[in-house]
Design a protein around this motif. Sequence first.
Motif, PDB file in Angstrom:
ATOM      1  N   GLY A  53       0.823  -1.213   0.000  1.00 15.87           N
ATOM      2  CA  GLY A  53       0.000   0.000   0.000  1.00 15.87           C
ATOM      3  C   GLY A  53       0.851   1.253   0.000  1.00 15.87           C
ATOM      4  N   ILE A  54       2.078   1.147   0.510  1.00 16.71           N
ATOM      5  CA  ILE A  54       3.040   2.250   0.568  1.00 16.71           C
ATOM      6  C   ILE A  54       4.277   1.804  -0.193  1.00 16.71           C
ATOM      7  CG2 ILE A  54       4.449   3.711   2.063  1.00 16.71           C
ATOM      8  CD1 ILE A  54       2.412   3.100   4.321  1.00 16.71           C
ATOM      9  N   ASP A  55       4.662   2.529  -1.241  1.00 19.33           N
ATOM     10  CA  ASP A  55       5.852   2.143  -1.990  1.00 19.33           C
ATOM     11  C   ASP A  55       6.540   3.366  -2.570  1.00 19.33           C
ATOM     12  OD1 ASP A  55       5.167   2.545  -4.947  1.00 19.33           O
ATOM     13  OD2 ASP A  55       3.505   1.243  -4.351  1.00 19.33           O
ATOM     14  N   GLY A  56       7.774   3.147  -3.046  1.00 15.09           N
ATOM     15  CA  GLY A  56       8.608   4.238  -3.507  1.00 15.09           C
ATOM     16  C   GLY A  56       8.304   4.733  -4.901  1.00 15.09           C
ATOM     17  N   LEU A  57       7.271   4.206  -5.549  1.00 15.58           N
ATOM     18  CA  LEU A  57       6.854   4.691  -6.862  1.00 15.58           C
ATOM     19  C   LEU A  57       5.514   5.414  -6.808  1.00 15.58           C
ATOM     20  CD1 LEU A  57       7.838   1.611  -9.061  1.00 15.58           C
ATOM     21  CD2 LEU A  57       9.140   3.713  -8.687  1.00 15.58           C
ATOM     22  N   ASN A  58       4.613   4.907  -5.956  1.00 17.94           N
ATOM     23  CA  ASN A  58       3.260   5.479  -5.854  1.00 17.94           C
ATOM     24  C   ASN A  58       3.004   6.167  -4.524  1.00 17.94           C
ATOM     25  OD1 ASN A  58       2.118   4.239  -8.442  1.00 17.94           O
ATOM     26  ND2 ASN A  58       2.822   2.419  -7.354  1.00 17.94           N
ATOM     27  N   ALA A  59       4.000   6.201  -3.650  1.00 19.57           N
ATOM     28  CA  ALA A  59       3.883   6.825  -2.335  1.00 19.57           C
ATOM     29  C   ALA A  59       2.734   6.181  -1.552  1.00 19.57           C
ATOM     30  CB  ALA A  59       3.719   8.328  -2.470  1.00 19.57           C
ATOM     31  N   LEU A  60       1.751   6.997  -1.098  1.00 19.96           N
ATOM     32  CA  LEU A  60       0.654   6.483  -0.264  1.00 19.96           C
ATOM     33  C   LEU A  60      -0.620   6.236  -1.056  1.00 19.96           C
ATOM     34  CD1 LEU A  60       1.076   8.968   2.729  1.00 19.96           C
ATOM     35  CD2 LEU A  60       2.214   6.776   2.398  1.00 19.96           C
ATOM     36  N   ALA A  61      -0.520   6.245  -2.381  1.00 19.54           N
ATOM     37  CA  ALA A  61      -1.713   6.247  -3.231  1.00 19.54           C
ATOM     38  C   ALA A  61      -2.651   5.074  -2.971  1.00 19.54           C
ATOM     39  CB  ALA A  61      -1.298   6.264  -4.702  1.00 19.54           C
ATOM     40  N   PHE A  62      -2.104   3.889  -2.620  1.00 17.97           N
ATOM     41  CA  PHE A  62      -2.944   2.701  -2.459  1.00 17.97           C
ATOM     42  C   PHE A  62      -3.109   2.284  -1.005  1.00 17.97           C
ATOM     43  CE2 PHE A  62      -0.894   2.275  -6.674  1.00 17.97           C
ATOM     44  CZ  PHE A  62      -2.040   2.429  -7.458  1.00 17.97           C
ATOM     45  N   SER A  63      -2.782   3.176  -0.078  1.00 16.74           N
ATOM     46  CA  SER A  63      -2.821   2.800   1.338  1.00 16.74           C
ATOM     47  C   SER A  63      -4.078   3.268   2.060  1.00 16.74           C
ATOM     48  CB  SER A  63      -1.594   3.380   2.057  1.00 16.74           C
ATOM     49  OG  SER A  63      -1.676   4.801   2.141  1.00 16.74           O
ATOM     50  N   ARG A  64      -4.973   3.931   1.375  1.00 17.87           N
ATOM     51  CA  ARG A  64      -6.177   4.424   2.053  1.00 17.87           C
ATOM     52  C   ARG A  64      -6.994   3.266   2.617  1.00 17.87           C
ATOM     53  NH1 ARG A  64      -8.344   8.092  -2.808  1.00 17.87           N
ATOM     54  NH2 ARG A  64      -7.717   6.179  -3.865  1.00 17.87           N
ATOM     55  N   PRO A  65      -7.614   3.448   3.774  1.00 19.77           N
ATOM     56  CA  PRO A  65      -8.368   2.340   4.383  1.00 19.77           C
ATOM     57  C   PRO A  65      -9.680   2.100   3.644  1.00 19.77           C
ATOM     58  CG  PRO A  65      -8.677   4.344   5.663  1.00 19.77           C
ATOM     59  CD  PRO A  65      -7.641   4.669   4.615  1.00 19.77           C
ATOM     60  N   PRO A  66     -10.201   0.870   3.698  1.00 22.79           N
ATOM     61  CA  PRO A  66     -11.510   0.594   3.093  1.00 22.79           C
ATOM     62  C   PRO A  66     -12.610   1.322   3.842  1.00 22.79           C
ATOM     63  CG  PRO A  66     -10.746  -1.294   4.342  1.00 22.79           C
ATOM     64  CD  PRO A  66      -9.613  -0.324   4.316  1.00 22.79           C
TER      65      PRO A  66
END
Length: 524
Positions: free
Chosen positions: A307-320
Amino acid sequence: MLAATALSVFTSGGAFAADDSANEALLKKLDKMERRIEALEAELKEKDSHPQAGVDAKPSSRSASTRSVTATASPADAKEPTDARQETKGSKGNLAAQSAEAPAKPMLNLPPLPAAGDKPILGLVDSPVPGLSIGAYGEIKFGSAQNPAANGQWQKGFDAQRFVLLPTYAITPNIIFNAEIEFEHAGSGFDNDDKLHGTAEIEQLWIDFKIIDQFNWRAPGIDLVPIGYYNQHHEPTQFYSVNRPELYLGLIPSTWKVPASSVYGTITEDLKYQVMVATSNEDFGDSFDNRTAAKTVPLPGTPYAAGIDGLNALAFSRPPLGDFQQLNNAVAIAGRLDFTPTFLPGFAGSVSGYFSPNTTPRGAHDDLGNFLGHSSLAMFDAEFRYRVPQTGLELRGEYVRADFSHPENLRANNDSDPTNNVGKSMYGYSGEIDYHVQLGTILNNEWEAVPFYRYTYQNLQTGGFAGTDANLPTGAGQRQYHTAGFALFPSPKVVLKATYQHVIDKSIAGAMSDSFLGGVGFFF
């Protein structure tokens, strides 16, 4: 009265001795003149109470909503902390506080134009229910962009990116309901003949309890994290580029919506605050279907996306947001201070922060089957907007930073892919210069053009890599963005945009992400 007075003057002095028929003719002329003056006065009053579309009848206010609600207490007040609809109405895209507004010019020989901003239902009609208001915003994008997956090949495209309905209802003067219902990428159909591949979702859903100016409560619901500016004020008339500013495309995961509750209020005339408690972000970026019935990530031996990575930052870490599918018990806290100093007209800014004690989801593991420990997330943002009084010049700037307590426990550092590794921190900053050019009256409205240039730098792969992956940063997470173009406002509620963007990074192949885009946006 005017006729009687004039007649007295003419008859009592004896200067104009005339017979009865002459006096009667004069009386009729004066009476006709008086009726004409009364008609003109009524027309002027009508003009004052119904300004032209796109022109405000009153000076703008930062607490004024662009949506009118027919209730004793306006729901605009309830949106103070998070709703971009509180932003200056009729500002023609200017996000900084305005020093003054030009008054509407009376047009005595023309019928009054409809004042769309005065109509609470989509700017078109009066509300059938007192207290009910429905607004909308949306944006359409088109143009050509490089595709990194195709070795930088330029490809044309079109996207009906979003259409959002904004229902608001004043249940009582002190209890206000608000929601945003969003349709993205032309809808949610997936049939082959539909040619659609979008979503339908609730972006905001909450009830405000207005208590006093200094303290109000927003009941638990879906709300926007109060960090940065454009996360809460992301309507297409609020920024001048076709896409949202780069810092909000991952480092701040706009639209960052979370299950939350908050309190907010006004400290002084110059200072407002909001404090929020929310469900924590999660280091899990995979499909909903990959969550187990035990509400964990896939079992060891099954890879899953970070969910947190060095290409997309926090883009996919939002909670459901639904169905008790959260993978984490942690509660995050966020806060924001907004300031509009009266000693510096045209200036507005904010500082905000976010902290989660743990973003690690249940059952988190590396590709070798080892379980991962906790990792906290702390964020800080500072931004300003300054419209220089009596000029067309506008300046904006922003800095944002995210820090991780234990990056060695982040999934991106343990997924056998070193290209997306995460260091101890991520940060970015931007500076923008805009100039507002008045184009005069076109199609019965005042038009404005805003050419702009924005420079943005982001580093999503700082030092301090740790975990099972090799510490080999690729440079893809260190990017510079040169963004230039213009926004054309036929009305404060409509914007036409053109943007060219050049992207540079330190990867071997280069970013290969340049674009030339056009856009149409609206907000009413």
